[in-house]
Structure formats: structure tokens, C-alpha cells
Write an enzyme that holds these catalytic residues in place. Structure first.
Site, PDB file in Angstrom:
ATOM      1  CG  ASP A 120      -2.070  -0.944   1.137  1.00 32.63           C
ATOM      2  OD1 ASP A 120      -2.440  -1.324   0.010  1.00 32.63           O
ATOM      3  OD2 ASP A 120      -2.625  -1.303   2.192  1.00 32.63           O
ATOM      4  CG  ASP A 134      -6.833  -1.238  -1.809  1.00 29.52           C
ATOM      5  OD1 ASP A 134      -7.059  -2.447  -2.000  1.00 29.52           O
ATOM      6  OD2 ASP A 134      -5.958  -0.828  -1.019  1.00 29.52           O
TER       7      ASP A 134
END
Length: 153
Positions: A120, A134
Site C-alpha cells: 500500500d 483498492d
């Protein structure tokens, strides 16, 4: 009828692999440019690139339960493949929505299988850090929801 189905399938495949490519290339960039925990200011006080390893799901839920997320990703991909194969009333917008979601799911799945965690890096400082996959999953789901609302109206 066959031509429409081919166009829809082509849309699904194109969007899926475009989303997957953007996700994986962006993660390679972050890994090559930053160390884990390091942050690069893009827009001060608003947006940073911050490299973290997420061993869980959204918002870090169920950390180190990678097998659950791998199972759910494969289940989702199988369901979408069945939908795109047997549901012939779909349209290009539905194919694009499913392609966005599938590309995102595949991007995070690759991380989980290869690394045991998800990379991330998108850090808006007011929300948990997330990645391009995402964005595609959430955006595709939102567009799908709007498409379904429109079709009911």
C-alpha cells in the site's frame, strides 16, 4: 448478438488487464523508490506516497489471515468468469465495472501469493493507506452500484 458478446468480453479483458498493469507497475515504482515506512511528500498536508506492507484486508482487518483473502479472491474471480460466460444480457458498462473490480482483486491477489502481504502507498493522511488495486475495486463497485440503480429506474 455474438458481436455484442465479443465486444463485452473484449472490454472486460482490456479493463481487467489495464487495471492489473497499473496496479503492479505502481507497486514496483514504490518498492524501487521508497523503503518500508518511508514517505514522499507529493502535496504537502494532503497527499504522500508512503510505502507500507499490509498483511490484512481493507483498513488492515484480519492481519496475517492471507489464506482467507486468497480464497475470497479466487472465489470472486471464478464468479465473475461465470457471469461473463453465461450472462449474455450484459453490456459494455457492466463488463467495464467487473473488469475494474477483477483487475484490482487480481493485483492484490498477486501481492498476497507472492509476498504474503499487500503493498500500500497512497496516503491522503485522513484515511488508511491504500493502493491502486483498492481504487479499482472501490471505483468499479461504486460504478456497478450506480449502473444497477440506473437499470432499476
Amino acid at each position: 448478438m455474438v458481436k455484442k458478446e465479443i465486444i463485452n468480453l473484449a472490454m472486460f479483458i482490456t479493463v481487467t488487464f489495464a487495471a492489473l498493469t497499473v496496479d503492479q507497475v505502481s507497486k514496483v515504482f514504490v518498492v524501487k523508490q521508497l523503503r518500508v515506512g518511508e514517505s514522499l511528500v507529493v502535496l504537502p498536508q494532503f497527499f504522500h506516497l508512503t510505502y507500507i506492507k499490509n498483511p490484512g484486508g481493507a483498513f488492515g482487518i484480519l492481519p496475517y489471515r492471507t489464506e482467507i483473502f486468497i480464497f475470497l479472491a479466487f472465489l470472486f474471480i471464478i464468479m465473475v468468469l461465470l457471469i461473463t460466460t453465461f450472462y449474455h444480457d450484459n453490456n459494455w458498462m457492466l463488463s467495464a465495472c467487473l473488469g475494474l473490480i477483477t483487475g484490482g482483486v487480481m493485483g492484490n491477489l498477486i501481492d498476497r501469493i507472492r509476498l504474503g502481504y499487500v503493498i500500500d502507498f497512497l496516503d491522503f493522511r485522513v484515511w488508511p493507506i491504500f493502493n491502486a488495486a483498492d481504487v479499482f475495486i472501490t471505483g468499479g463497485a461504486l460504478l456497478l452500484f450506480l449502473l444497477l440503480l440506473q437499470s432499476k429506474g
